[in-house]
Design an enzyme around this catalytic site. Structure first.
Site, PDB file in Angstrom:
ATOM      1  CG  ASP A 125      16.971   7.659  45.110  1.00 34.85           C
ATOM      2  OD1 ASP A 125      18.083   7.501  44.544  1.00 34.85           O
ATOM      3  OD2 ASP A 125      16.203   6.711  45.354  1.00 34.85           O
ATOM      4  CG  ASP A 170      21.113   7.567  42.727  1.00 36.56           C
ATOM      5  OD1 ASP A 170      20.625   8.714  42.796  1.00 36.56           O
ATOM      6  OD2 ASP A 170      20.539   6.568  43.193  1.00 36.56           O
ATOM      7  CB  SER A 189      18.212   3.470  40.992  1.00 37.56           C
ATOM      8  OG  SER A 189      19.069   4.047  41.940  1.00 37.56           O
ATOM      9  CG  ASP A 192      16.674   7.262  41.359  1.00 39.85           C
ATOM     10  OD1 ASP A 192      17.873   7.144  41.658  1.00 39.85           O
ATOM     11  OD2 ASP A 192      15.765   6.705  42.003  1.00 39.85           O
TER      12      ASP A 192
END
Length: 461
Positions: A257, A253, A103, A255
């Protein structure tokens, strides 16, 4: 040898590579994940695996896939993906999956977010602790699987076009007014997904002018960390929005999500305001529905949910807790202070892209600038999340509790104290790092600042 207790957190795996975990640990986790799926009756014979742009991803994926096959299931490798792409695949194909990402963490980290079919989360209380213990036993010399009677295959599929088409069906952007949008992907997976979702030539053209920042995939994050929760990582986007006279900015961010929003003045729009805005839109489509928010979102959020005919339900911080509560209540939407947004239409999973599309739609369906639109959802003054490194977290929280006997206490997630004048704060230990996290809100700037400074003095002394 890897000590998995150090990297298996409340709802995912997260640690530095190779010193905290490596490909051997990834293989053991692949075996353990598949064994838990098998033992708990998870249907199907295949596991989905995807990874973000980090350099260690492909090697860890290959090792994990070896473990999955050794325990008897085939593998579909999706290759590069955002986390919500993995959730889309899990939901659309009805298969369990594993997303290799850390992340927003720095480059030396990597991790795994695992889910059952239908993007159902796996956390400490829903299988992750069992996976950890089984994998640790393998690393400690336990017996490995004998292997299936036939070697499961590995298939490779590109689901990016299907993912983009699915999102475009959920939010119609074709009739909004023209908008100029600066997008900071932070060298993360937003640079891979945004062009397909908002600009794919195979899909109907949208009235959007996208100004890209840092779309090149680079897991070393050469410009800034892909962590929009830290204000210093928003500076480039804020400047670009003003310089380009853009209508808004979006920051993803690593990743992709999570999505943060910047208004036309270069000022951040709080995730609580976005939660309330999207909740109002979803409640207009599904009157009377339940909406989940975590206990750190502004108290304006439940107020606005009720005003739009919805039923607010508070939950603990963390995606596995939010998703579980959404499934239990059949909630239409859920939002967190950290800019995770969850949708029933997306298998109760979180997707920063869909939240961004709702924001674009809300802005483009009316004529006011975003600062004016968002002000209707901002009623109180918040500190944002402030982190402090503390040796004895529990003891320090207990000291803070006794310092405010007049406050109403809530221990759903850490310590929340609510005061008669409407001010409140939450102090909780991080699920992924050795920190105490403080969030404060007050009816005025002065009250919030005073309470924030008082609590920080007690936490950090």
């Amino acid at each position: 040898m890897s000590d998995l207790s150090q990297i298996v957190k409340a709802y995912d795996v997260r640690g530095t590579v190779p010193d905290q975990w490596d490909e051997r640990a990834a293989e053991a986790l692949g075996v353990a994940f598949t064994q838990v799926l098998n033992d708990t009756g998870e249907p199907g014979e295949t596991v989905l695996i995807a990874h973000d742009m980090r350099a260690t991803g492909p090697g860890l994926v290959a090792a994990f896939a070896t473990g999955v096959r050794a325990a008897g299931r085939a593998v579909i490798e999706l290759g590069l993906a955002s986390t919500d792409m993995l959730y889309y695949a899990s939901g659309a194909l009805g298969l369990p999956g594993a997303m290799f990402t850390a992340s927003h963490n720095p480059a030396q980290y990597n991790g795994i977010k695992m889910c059952r079919s239908g993007a159902r989360p796996i956390g400490q209380d829903s299988g992750l602790a069992d996976i950890r213990d089984r994998a640790q036993a393998l690393l400690n010399g336990g017996a490995r699987p004998a292997g299936p009677s036939r070697a499961p295959l590995t298939d490779r599929r590109d689901l990016l076009p299907d993912y983009a088409a699915h999102l475009r069906k959920l939010v119609d952007l074709s009739t909004i007014r023209p908008l100029k949008v600066v997008v900071d992907a932070g060298n993360g997976m937003g640079g891979y997904t945004v062009p397909s979702v908002l600009g794919d030539a195979a899909l109907p053209a949208l009235p959007l002018e996208i100004v890209p920042l840092y779309f090149e995939l680079d897991g070393t994050f050469p410009h800034h960390e892909a962590n929009p929760l830290d204000p210093k990582n928003l500076v480039d986007l804020q400047r670009a929005v003003v310089a380009h006279s853009a209508d808004l900015g979006l920051a993803f961010d690593g990743d992709a999500d999570r999505c943060f929003v910047i208004d036309e003045r270069g000022e951040p729009v709080s995730p609580s305001a976005i939660t309330a805005l999207v909740a109002a839109r979803e409640l207009a489509k599904h009157p009377g529905s339940t909406v989940i928010h975590n206990l750190i979102t502004s108290r304006a959020v439940p107020e606005i949910i009720r005003e739009h005919g919805g039923e607010p339900v508070v939950a603990r911080v963390g995606h596995s807790f939010i998703k579980a509560e959404m499934a239990r209540t059949n909630a239409i939407f859920g939002g967190e202070h950290s800019a995770h947004y969850y949708f029933r239409d997306f298998w109760f999973a979180d997707t920063g892209m869909l939240a961004a599309m709702h924001t674009l739609a809300a802005l483009g369906e009316q004529s006011q600038p975003l600062s004016i639109l968002a002000s209707g959802y901002e009623r109180y003054v918040a500190s944002g999340e402030i982190n402090s490194t503390v040796a004895d977290q529990a003891a320090r929280v207990a000291e803070v509790r006794v310092a405010y006997p007049e406050a109403e206490a809530d221990e759903l997630d850490g310590l929340t104290l609510r005061f008669p004048d409407g001010a409140w704060f939450n102090l909780r230990a991080s699920n992924t790092e050795p920190l105490l996290r403080l969030n404060v809100e007050g009816p005025t700037e002065e009250r919030m600042t005073s309470l924030r400074d008082e609590v920080l003095e007690r936490v950090r002394r």
